[in-house]
Design a protein around this motif. Structure first.
Motif, PDB file in Angstrom:
ATOM      1  N   ASN A 248       0.759  -1.239  -0.205  1.00 21.49           N
ATOM      2  CA  ASN A 248       0.001   0.023   0.075  1.00 21.49           C
ATOM      3  C   ASN A 248       0.835   1.263  -0.082  1.00 21.49           C
ATOM      4  OD1 ASN A 248       0.796  -0.662   2.574  1.00 21.49           O
ATOM      5  ND2 ASN A 248      -1.335  -0.738   3.413  1.00 21.49           N
ATOM      6  N   GLN A 249       2.206   1.222  -0.366  1.00 25.72           N
ATOM      7  CA  GLN A 249       2.811   2.349  -0.643  1.00 25.72           C
ATOM      8  C   GLN A 249       2.389   2.806  -1.956  1.00 25.72           C
ATOM      9  OE1 GLN A 249       4.962   3.166   1.401  1.00 25.72           O
ATOM     10  NE2 GLN A 249       6.668   1.655   1.906  1.00 25.72           N
ATOM     11  N   PRO A 250       2.006   4.339  -2.039  1.00 27.53           N
ATOM     12  CA  PRO A 250       1.591   5.077  -3.104  1.00 27.53           C
ATOM     13  C   PRO A 250       2.392   5.148  -4.354  1.00 27.53           C
ATOM     14  CG  PRO A 250       1.996   6.628  -1.444  1.00 27.53           C
ATOM     15  CD  PRO A 250       2.321   5.355  -0.841  1.00 27.53           C
ATOM     16  N   ILE A 251       2.910   4.135  -4.774  1.00 29.70           N
ATOM     17  CA  ILE A 251       4.014   4.153  -6.111  1.00 29.70           C
ATOM     18  C   ILE A 251       3.317   3.025  -6.776  1.00 29.70           C
ATOM     19  CG2 ILE A 251       5.456   2.645  -4.729  1.00 29.70           C
ATOM     20  CD1 ILE A 251       7.706   4.440  -6.126  1.00 29.70           C
TER      21      ILE A 251
ATOM     22  N   ARG B 229       8.463   4.017 -12.700  1.00 27.08           N
ATOM     23  CA  ARG B 229       7.398   3.946 -11.598  1.00 27.08           C
ATOM     24  C   ARG B 229       6.818   5.124 -11.322  1.00 27.08           C
ATOM     25  NH1 ARG B 229       7.704   0.164  -7.056  1.00 27.08           N
ATOM     26  NH2 ARG B 229       9.156  -1.203  -7.262  1.00 27.08           N
TER      27      ARG B 229
ATOM     28  N   PHE C 184      10.695   5.932   1.619  1.00 28.58           N
ATOM     29  CA  PHE C 184      10.368   4.808   0.967  1.00 28.58           C
ATOM     30  C   PHE C 184      10.579   5.181  -0.609  1.00 28.58           C
ATOM     31  CE2 PHE C 184       6.437   7.055   0.735  1.00 28.58           C
ATOM     32  CZ  PHE C 184       5.652   6.660  -0.442  1.00 28.58           C
ATOM     33  N   LEU C 185      10.702   6.393  -1.041  1.00 28.66           N
ATOM     34  CA  LEU C 185      10.572   6.915  -2.268  1.00 28.66           C
ATOM     35  C   LEU C 185      11.912   6.628  -3.132  1.00 28.66           C
ATOM     36  CD1 LEU C 185       8.504  10.389  -2.205  1.00 28.66           C
ATOM     37  CD2 LEU C 185       8.138   7.856  -3.509  1.00 28.66           C
TER      38      LEU C 185
ATOM     39  N   GLU D  71      13.587   4.070  -2.671  1.00 27.16           N
ATOM     40  CA  GLU D  71      13.766   2.524  -2.612  1.00 27.16           C
ATOM     41  C   GLU D  71      14.551   2.174  -3.882  1.00 27.16           C
ATOM     42  OE1 GLU D  71      10.161   0.555  -1.265  1.00 27.16           O
ATOM     43  OE2 GLU D  71      10.362  -0.744  -2.961  1.00 27.16           O
ATOM     44  N   ASP D  72      13.744   2.423  -5.019  1.00 20.78           N
ATOM     45  CA  ASP D  72      14.603   1.836  -6.191  1.00 20.78           C
ATOM     46  C   ASP D  72      15.965   2.443  -6.401  1.00 20.78           C
ATOM     47  OD1 ASP D  72      12.362   0.441  -6.952  1.00 20.78           O
ATOM     48  OD2 ASP D  72      11.553   1.799  -8.157  1.00 20.78           O
TER      49      ASP D  72
ATOM     50  N   ASP E  75      12.712   3.620   6.210  1.00 20.75           N
ATOM     51  CA  ASP E  75      11.078   3.432   6.114  1.00 20.75           C
ATOM     52  C   ASP E  75      10.707   2.534   4.850  1.00 20.75           C
ATOM     53  OD1 ASP E  75       9.807   4.458   8.256  1.00 20.75           O
ATOM     54  OD2 ASP E  75       9.614   6.490   7.361  1.00 20.75           O
ATOM     55  N   ALA E  76      11.523   1.741   4.511  1.00 19.23           N
ATOM     56  CA  ALA E  76      11.256   0.902   3.416  1.00 19.23           C
ATOM     57  C   ALA E  76      12.228  -0.233   3.149  1.00 19.23           C
ATOM     58  CB  ALA E  76      11.362   1.586   2.019  1.00 19.23           C
TER      59      ALA E  76
ATOM     60  N   PRO F  15      13.803  -4.347  -2.368  1.00 19.86           N
ATOM     61  CA  PRO F  15      13.174  -5.317  -3.059  1.00 19.86           C
ATOM     62  C   PRO F  15      14.109  -6.465  -3.432  1.00 19.86           C
ATOM     63  CG  PRO F  15      12.577  -3.359  -4.246  1.00 19.86           C
ATOM     64  CD  PRO F  15      13.698  -3.038  -3.024  1.00 19.86           C
TER      65      PRO F  15
ATOM     66  N   PRO G 154       1.790   4.237   4.256  1.00 19.27           N
ATOM     67  CA  PRO G 154       1.828   3.406   5.439  1.00 19.27           C
ATOM     68  C   PRO G 154       2.764   3.890   6.780  1.00 19.27           C
ATOM     69  CG  PRO G 154       2.222   2.290   3.286  1.00 19.27           C
ATOM     70  CD  PRO G 154       2.163   3.861   2.794  1.00 19.27           C
TER      71      PRO G 154
ATOM     72  N   ASN H  91      -0.094  -1.956   7.753  1.00 21.60           N
ATOM     73  CA  ASN H  91       0.747  -0.966   7.264  1.00 21.60           C
ATOM     74  C   ASN H  91       2.317  -0.806   7.827  1.00 21.60           C
ATOM     75  OD1 ASN H  91      -0.897   0.740   5.688  1.00 21.60           O
ATOM     76  ND2 ASN H  91      -1.794   1.199   7.645  1.00 21.60           N
TER      77      ASN H  91
END
Lengths: 434, 368
Positions: free
Chosen positions: A225-228, A321, B118-119, B121-122, B140-141, B144, B186, B365
């Protein structure tokens, strides 16, 4: 081009708004006619202003300033070093890095500049078409968001063969932007709604539409549920041009093609002639047999489509993304790019590359010298601000007035004194619009 | 020269200011010697740590966001001071800056690079895969691809928020408490889930009927101000809650919470629960802050840097919870006397229950 203004009687209903609007249009046209020299000098002045700000915020310089009269040498030496470091980092980050570890890394900065330039050029062209047609499309942001959103969804929600997938995602992106621009265009054509207001509002609607979509599981398809959103499939990505280690992608070819297309559209096609005609004088265009409502709607549809394509190229080429911040400040930067490019296709292309370079260089400047990234924003803003005030630039550099009136002959006067004087003198712009 | 006089005055004033500000004395020693001396001292004290570089890339909030970017920045500053290492930081102005900023850090030879939020992350995941010799952290993430050189730093804030919910429910005089968030993500709603469960627990244990406004855990739906900047939106939301009889409010929205604090101060009777940092110390509203839900990002960053400096860095995720003090409830400060002892005892009991696993605070969350 025409410097004659028709008189709008403020007493007639809506007269005041109409007058304000025509003044705005006039200002935009003025901008697009300022000379190359002014543009170049504006960049120089902006670099000087940026340097002053870097000095003012640098703690080392501040400490030497504290004992300026005791040891002025310290102040000048430190200042010189700080500015040299900051601007050489800006250059190394944007063009060629002679300090990089490998030859590959040395040439990477210029490719990064082009990567940043792709969405700016595409969206800038979309805005420029509007400017040339006398329409202020402030909705680049919304159109970019819609373009990126449509392209992303097509990119990850469908499985398609290699070429078709990319093509469909790009077309979808352009279509998304065209629809968003078209709403404003059709409203203006049918009801006369002011496109500035409508496009600004559509920006907000697009932003919240995207925020809502990113909370819907059917849309993001990530299972978290992350907004991405999920990343787009490989088959929908704009392929890299230089291979591993470089981010430069086929979007730059798209940007070049779009620049040629817009040049052809505006300078060679009948439709483009109609666009420019309604920009110069809608009444005259109507008398000459141009279908003004249709042309008005088409300007914003095509402009929106280009902005949407910019958003799509940004997403499919670099981001992959979709997140809430996908458009960043691209939509507004695109407006400044179009202004700086004087609403001409080639100018917009070059302005896009310049802004892309400032962005790319800003990263290295911040990382290596600790200079705040905001300086880059100041540079961009000062450049556009100065282009909007050609007399100011002329005054700073003692350039002659193009009207032929001799300028005052004082040579060694303080620069700001002259600038202030120039600002006091009624400029041609003011004379005509009053 | 009609405007000669004002201009002359202005110039005179400017020169005057310059002259006044520049009258200080030069440092007694030659600055270069100073630098050299400092460097020598640094070298001897730093135990060769100065060639270790820890780096931080912010998300779009910047270092002065009074929230997690700032916390991470503080953690790094503390580590730089204590371990005498080098640092490098980059603020991102938009989402498309993340990749280039992280890349710039890698190129500079950062030994340990954190992405805040979290943004990133990638960007961090990709950098970690491409640069196996350097270490990375993400706040906060989770990453992957779970690379061996990438450490996720996540926080189970629902546990601490659970305690806050229990305290709020036991302290309310109107049987109504409220919460709202900045944006529905989350790392925000995890606070609200825990808070809702804490209120629920109080109702179950005491057969009470305290209602919660602003968040429905079942439906995962509630009140949000829309961003982390607009304090007036926080104020408006809070005034609505106050009008609906809520008297304890927990805003989970960074600086937007200051708007809520303003509204509560005007109201006079209501109280505030702050989040992330101890609001009694970090804000000017100590006298209305009942307690704070702490999320120790600064400590987590500091600890990770320490691991890195001493060569003990692992990709083992750091999960802040009540057990390791990564999250917690701040002291009651001004309300120390007003909170009844049985509530304080109950909080200790609940803390022990959560740590032992007897009570599980569930939140979809929470970090997995």
């Amino acid at each position: 081009m025409s410097t004659e203004k028709k008189n709008n009687d403020p007493a007639e209903p809506g007269g005041a708004l109409k007058e304000a609007e025509s003044r705005l249009h006039y200002a935009v046209r003025e901008l697009s006619q300022s000379s190359w020299v002014i543009t170049l000098l504006s960049v120089v002045v902006a670099l000087v202003v940026g340097a002053l700000l870097i000095l003012a915020t640098n703690p080392q310089v501040q400490s030497t300033m504290g004992y300026f009269f005791a040891q002025p040498g310290d102040f000048f030496l430190t200042s010189f070093e700080v500015i040299r470091d900051a601007y050489s980092a800006l250059f190394r980050g944007a063009v060629y890095d002679w300090q990089a570890a490998t030859p590959e890394r040395s040439i990477r900065p210029i490719t990064e500049t082009l990567v940043n330039a792709v969405p700016l050029i595409l969206a800038g062209l979309g805005i420029a078409i509007g400017f040339r047609s006398g329409m202020l499309n402030i909705g680049g942001q919304g159109q970019i968001i819609l373009g990126a959103t449509c392209a992303a969804f097509i990119g990850y929600a469908y499985q398609l063969p290699l070429g078709a997938h990319l093509l469909l995602a790009l077309v979808g992106g352009a279509l998304g932007g065209a629809i968003w621009g078209g709403i404003a265009g059709v409203l203006k054509a049918k009801t006369g709604a002011n496109e500035v207001i409508v496009t600004i509002m559509l920006n907000n609607i697009a932003l919240y539409l995207l925020a809502w979509l990113l909370r819907q599981q059917w849309f993001v398809q990530t299972g978290s549920n992350q907004p991405i959103s999920a990343p787009v499939e490989d088959s929908a990505r704009l392929f890299g041009l230089l291979g591993g280690g470089f981010r430069l992608h086929a979007g730059i070819l798209l940007a070049i093609a779009a620049t040629v297309f817009v040049w052809w559209l505006l300078e060679r096609s009948t439709l483009g002639f109609e666009f420019r005609a309604i920009g110069e004088n809608p009444e005259a265009a109507r008398t000459a047999g141009v279908n003004v409502p249709k042309a008005t709607a088409l300007v914003l549809i095509i402009g929106g489509g280009l902005c949407g394509l910019g958003g799509a190229a940004h997403l499919l080429g670099t981001e992959y993304r979709l997140g809430a911040g996908i458009a960043g400040t691209l939509g507004f930067d695109a407006i400044t790019v179009a202004l700086l490019g004087r609403s001409k296709p080639l100018g917009t292309f070059l302005a896009g590359v310049l802004f892309g370079g400032l962005r790319a260089g800003g990263v290295l400047m911040q990382a290596q010298t600790g200079t705040p990234i905001d300086i880059v924003l100041v540079l961009q803003s000062v450049i556009v601000l100065l282009i909007a005030a050609p007399p100011l630039v002329r005054a700073i550099f003692f350039l002659p007035n193009p009207d032929g009136k001799p300028r005052s002959t004082g040579r060694r006067r303080l620069r700001n004194q002259q600038a202030a004087e120039a600002a006091e003198q009624p400029t041609p712009t003011q004379e005509v619009s009053k | 020269m009609r405007s000669f006089t004002p201009k002359a005055l202005f110039s005179l004033a400017a020169v005057g200011v310059l002259a006044l500000s520049a009258c200080g004395e030069a440092p007694e020693d030659e600055p270069e010697e100073d630098d050299a001396a400092a460097e020598e001292n640094g070298d001897t004290q730093a135990e060769d740590n100065s060639d270790y570089t820890a780096c931080l890339v912010s998300d779009a909030g910047g270092w002065d966001d009074q929230s997690f970017n700032e916390s991470a920045f503080t953690g790094l500053q503390n580590a730089v001071e204590d371990f005498e290492i080098s640092e490098s930081t980059a603020e991102s102005s938009s989402d498309s800056d993340f990749g280039p900023n992280v890349d710039a850090m890698v190129q500079q030879g950062c030994d340990l690079t954190f992405g805040v939020g979290f943004l990133l992350e990638d960007a961090i995941d990709e950098a970690a895969q491409g640069n196996p010799d350097q270490s990375f952290g993400i706040i906060d993430a989770t990453l992957p691809s779970e690379p061996e050189n990438g450490k996720p730093l996540v926080f189970n804030t629902s546990e601490a928020a659970y305690l806050a919910g229990y305290v709020a429910a036991s302290m309310t005089e109107t049987d109504t408490v409220a919460t709202f968030g900045g944006i529905q993500i989350p790392s925000v709603t995890v606070f609200m889930d825990g808070f809702a469960d804490g209120v629920e627990r109080y109702n179950d244990d005491n057969d009470a009927d305290v209602s919660l406004l602003g968040w429905d855990k079942e439906a995962q739906d509630g009140s949000f101000s829309g961003d982390f900047d607009d304090q007036s939106a926080g104020r408006a939301l809070t005034e609505q809650f106050l009008a609906q009889d809520a008297d304890i409010i927990m805003p989970v929205a960074g600086p937007v919470g200051l708007g809520a604090a303003g509204a509560i101060e005007d109201d006079g009777d209501a109280k505030l629960i702050w989040v992330d940092t101890d609001g009694y110390e970090s804000t000017d509203y100590g006298d209305i802050i009942l307690t704070s839900v702490l999320k120790q990002i600064a400590q987590a960053v500091y600890d990770t840097v320490e691991e890195g400096v001493s060569g003990e860095f692992t990709a083992e995720p750091y999960v802040g919870d009540l057990e390791n003090d990564g999250v917690g409830l701040a002291p009651f400060h001004d309300f120390e006397d007003e909170v009844p002892d049985e509530v304080k005892d109950k909080i200790e009991e609940l803390t022990a229950e959560i740590i032992s696993g007897d009570t599980v605070v569930e939140s979809e969350n929470a970090p997995q």
